[in-house]
Scaffold this motif. Structure first.
Motif, PDB file in Angstrom:
ATOM      1  N   TYR A  83     -15.250  17.430  29.752  1.00  0.00           N
ATOM      2  CA  TYR A  83     -14.449  17.703  28.565  1.00  0.00           C
ATOM      3  C   TYR A  83     -14.003  16.425  27.851  1.00  0.00           C
ATOM      4  O   TYR A  83     -13.859  16.430  26.625  1.00  0.00           O
ATOM      5  N   GLN A  84     -13.795  15.361  28.582  1.00  0.00           N
ATOM      6  CA  GLN A  84     -13.403  14.109  27.943  1.00  0.00           C
ATOM      7  C   GLN A  84     -14.541  13.562  27.083  1.00  0.00           C
ATOM      8  O   GLN A  84     -14.314  13.114  25.954  1.00  0.00           O
ATOM      9  N   ALA A  85     -15.758  13.602  27.621  1.00  0.00           N
ATOM     10  CA  ALA A  85     -16.919  13.144  26.852  1.00  0.00           C
ATOM     11  C   ALA A  85     -17.138  14.041  25.633  1.00  0.00           C
ATOM     12  O   ALA A  85     -17.463  13.558  24.536  1.00  0.00           O
ATOM     13  N   ALA A  86     -16.958  15.346  25.814  1.00  0.00           N
ATOM     14  CA  ALA A  86     -17.110  16.280  24.696  1.00  0.00           C
ATOM     15  C   ALA A  86     -16.074  15.991  23.617  1.00  0.00           C
ATOM     16  O   ALA A  86     -16.395  15.948  22.414  1.00  0.00           O
ATOM     17  N   LEU A 110     -12.964  20.402  19.582  1.00  0.00           N
ATOM     18  CA  LEU A 110     -12.072  19.320  20.007  1.00  0.00           C
ATOM     19  C   LEU A 110     -10.820  19.900  20.650  1.00  0.00           C
ATOM     20  O   LEU A 110     -10.375  19.443  21.717  1.00  0.00           O
ATOM     21  N   SER A 111     -10.248  20.916  20.013  1.00  0.00           N
ATOM     22  CA  SER A 111      -9.058  21.567  20.565  1.00  0.00           C
ATOM     23  C   SER A 111      -9.354  22.193  21.923  1.00  0.00           C
ATOM     24  O   SER A 111      -8.570  22.056  22.874  1.00  0.00           O
ATOM     25  N   ARG A 112     -10.490  22.874  22.033  1.00  0.00           N
ATOM     26  CA  ARG A 112     -10.839  23.525  23.303  1.00  0.00           C
ATOM     27  C   ARG A 112     -11.087  22.494  24.396  1.00  0.00           C
ATOM     28  O   ARG A 112     -10.738  22.715  25.560  1.00  0.00           O
ATOM     29  N   SER A 113     -11.688  21.363  24.024  1.00  0.00           N
ATOM     30  CA  SER A 113     -11.941  20.309  25.009  1.00  0.00           C
ATOM     31  C   SER A 113     -10.628  19.737  25.534  1.00  0.00           C
ATOM     32  O   SER A 113     -10.476  19.485  26.734  1.00  0.00           O
ATOM     33  N   MET A 119      -4.478  19.244  28.207  1.00  0.00           N
ATOM     34  CA  MET A 119      -3.730  18.594  27.127  1.00  0.00           C
ATOM     35  C   MET A 119      -3.406  19.636  26.044  1.00  0.00           C
ATOM     36  O   MET A 119      -3.918  19.585  24.922  1.00  0.00           O
ATOM     37  N   ILE A 120      -2.550  20.585  26.411  1.00  0.00           N
ATOM     38  CA  ILE A 120      -2.283  21.728  25.536  1.00  0.00           C
ATOM     39  C   ILE A 120      -1.628  21.291  24.231  1.00  0.00           C
ATOM     40  O   ILE A 120      -1.993  21.777  23.150  1.00  0.00           O
ATOM     41  N   GLY A 148      -2.294  31.097  18.708  1.00  0.00           N
ATOM     42  CA  GLY A 148      -1.595  32.159  19.422  1.00  0.00           C
ATOM     43  C   GLY A 148      -2.012  32.239  20.871  1.00  0.00           C
ATOM     44  O   GLY A 148      -1.176  32.369  21.776  1.00  0.00           O
ATOM     45  N   TRP A 149      -3.312  32.114  21.135  1.00  0.00           N
ATOM     46  CA  TRP A 149      -3.791  32.212  22.510  1.00  0.00           C
ATOM     47  C   TRP A 149      -3.420  30.991  23.339  1.00  0.00           C
ATOM     48  O   TRP A 149      -3.193  31.110  24.557  1.00  0.00           O
ATOM     49  N   LEU A 150      -3.336  29.829  22.706  1.00  0.00           N
ATOM     50  CA  LEU A 150      -2.845  28.659  23.445  1.00  0.00           C
ATOM     51  C   LEU A 150      -1.409  28.884  23.895  1.00  0.00           C
ATOM     52  O   LEU A 150      -1.025  28.533  25.022  1.00  0.00           O
ATOM     53  N   HIS A 151      -0.600  29.483  23.027  1.00  0.00           N
ATOM     54  CA  HIS A 151       0.787  29.795  23.395  1.00  0.00           C
ATOM     55  C   HIS A 151       0.835  30.867  24.483  1.00  0.00           C
ATOM     56  O   HIS A 151       1.669  30.791  25.393  1.00  0.00           O
ATOM     57  N   VAL A 152      -0.056  31.849  24.401  1.00  0.00           N
ATOM     58  CA  VAL A 152      -0.116  32.877  25.444  1.00  0.00           C
ATOM     59  C   VAL A 152      -0.421  32.229  26.790  1.00  0.00           C
ATOM     60  O   VAL A 152       0.209  32.552  27.806  1.00  0.00           O
ATOM     61  N   ASP A 153      -1.383  31.310  26.811  1.00  0.00           N
ATOM     62  CA  ASP A 153      -1.757  30.658  28.061  1.00  0.00           C
ATOM     63  C   ASP A 153      -0.595  29.880  28.670  1.00  0.00           C
ATOM     64  O   ASP A 153      -0.557  29.660  29.883  1.00  0.00           O
ATOM     65  N   GLN A 154       0.342  29.465  27.832  1.00  0.00           N
ATOM     66  CA  GLN A 154       1.514  28.729  28.318  1.00  0.00           C
ATOM     67  C   GLN A 154       2.728  29.628  28.547  1.00  0.00           C
ATOM     68  O   GLN A 154       3.792  29.144  28.929  1.00  0.00           O
ATOM     69  N   GLY A 155       2.561  30.924  28.298  1.00  0.00           N
ATOM     70  CA  GLY A 155       3.673  31.848  28.489  1.00  0.00           C
ATOM     71  C   GLY A 155       4.716  31.780  27.389  1.00  0.00           C
ATOM     72  O   GLY A 155       5.855  32.211  27.583  1.00  0.00           O
TER      73      GLY A 155
END
Length: 306
Positions: A83-86, A110-113, A119-120, A148-155
């Protein structure tokens, strides 16, 4: 003598003719090289894909597919878990953003990597940057959906609800916003156990475990601690002070462990409840489809988030 002369004259001529007739010159063209590189990526041979796309970039630097080839090397690294190289590749492609489909996808990848690296907050910043740069309603709504889904993943249920709620009316059905908001409204009903209460109830051994629905652990904690307390009492009552002191010391360790275990059980219970709720929310998560340009039309990009 004549034979020697024929050999002396013929041998050099034969050697000079060999490159022309003994070896075929290998040539590659841009289309063949790109198709082969893409075929390696499609088949899951990600390391070969990286090498072949880099070979394409090296031999055909003026080809209009070079940005797409570089993007695909990032995709290959991403699929390989690098993911760092990506992220380094996708970050380079976000420089000089012009709003093309490939530029948009570089930001999303980039965000997904960054998210895959844990590194949320940086992943959220990437999406906010794209939201600020883009003028496309569809792209901005996709940004808000992924936020929204990034926030869901963090509760962060309220932040997720706000992100989904910002999706424009034209795309709310596409992203099933009504279902998501209905499910997020149930976040307040997630059952929780208070660690402090669990620890307090463990004054009676096993009480905290009973509070967190760990019935077998509660019975075990009660029996062990009760047995040690009884053994220490009997030892002191029979004036076996050394034995009583030793049992008391061991018993204190088990008693403290009973309290610590109850507090840990409460945290584990809460974590399990949040994970179960998040899994129910994930049933609404969609496959992401997007378009990236190619010289002969457009390439369909499919991303499954999990």
């Amino acid at each position: 003598m004549l034979r020697f002369l024929i050999i002396a004259i013929g041998a050099p001529l034969f050697l000079m003719a060999m490159p022309a007739h003994g070896f075929a010159r290998l040539t590659i063209d841009a289309d063949s090289q790109y198709r082969y590189a893409q075929s390696r990526l499609d088949s899951g041979a990600v390391d070969e894909a990286v090498a072949e796309f880099n070979r394409f970039i090296h031999f055909f630097p003026a080809d209009p597919r070079v940005p797409q080839a570089r993007f695909q090397t990032g995709v290959a690294h991403f699929r390989a878990g690098r993911y760092q190289a990506a992220a380094a590749i996708f970050n380079q492609q976000t420089v000089g953003f012009a709003g093309s489909p490939l530029d948009n996808q570089a930001f999303f990848m980039l965000s997904r990597s960054h998210a895959r690296q844990g590194m949320i907050e940086q992943a959220i910043v990437d999406l906010h940057n794209l939201e600020a740069l883009s003028s496309s309603t569809d792209v901005i709504d996709q940004v808000r959906y992924e936020l929204g889904w990034l926030h869901v993943d963090q509760g962060r249920w309220n932040a997720a609800d706000q992100a989904f709620n910002r999706i424009s009316p034209d795309n709310r059905d596409r992203f099933q916003v009504a279902n998501l908001k209905q499910s997020l409204a149930l976040s307040g009903a997630i059952p929780f156990k208070h660690p402090t209460t669990a620890g307090f109830l463990s004054i009676v051994p096993g009480g905290g475990q009973l509070y967190t629905s760990r019935y077998q652990d509660a019975a075990t904690a009660f029996l062990i601690n009760a047995g040690l307390i009884w053994a220490a009492w009997e030892s002191f009552d029979n004036e076996q002070y050394a034995l009583g002191s030793m049992i008391s010391f061991v018993g204190f360790g088990f008693y403290a462990g009973n309290i610590y275990g109850a507090v840990s059980s409460a945290h584990k219970y809460n974590r399990d409840q949040i994970n179960a709720y998040r899994e129910r929310l994930n049933q609404h998560r969609q496959i992401s489809l997007s378009l990236a340009p190619s010289p002969k039309g457009a390439a369909l990009c499919l991303t499954i988030s999990f």
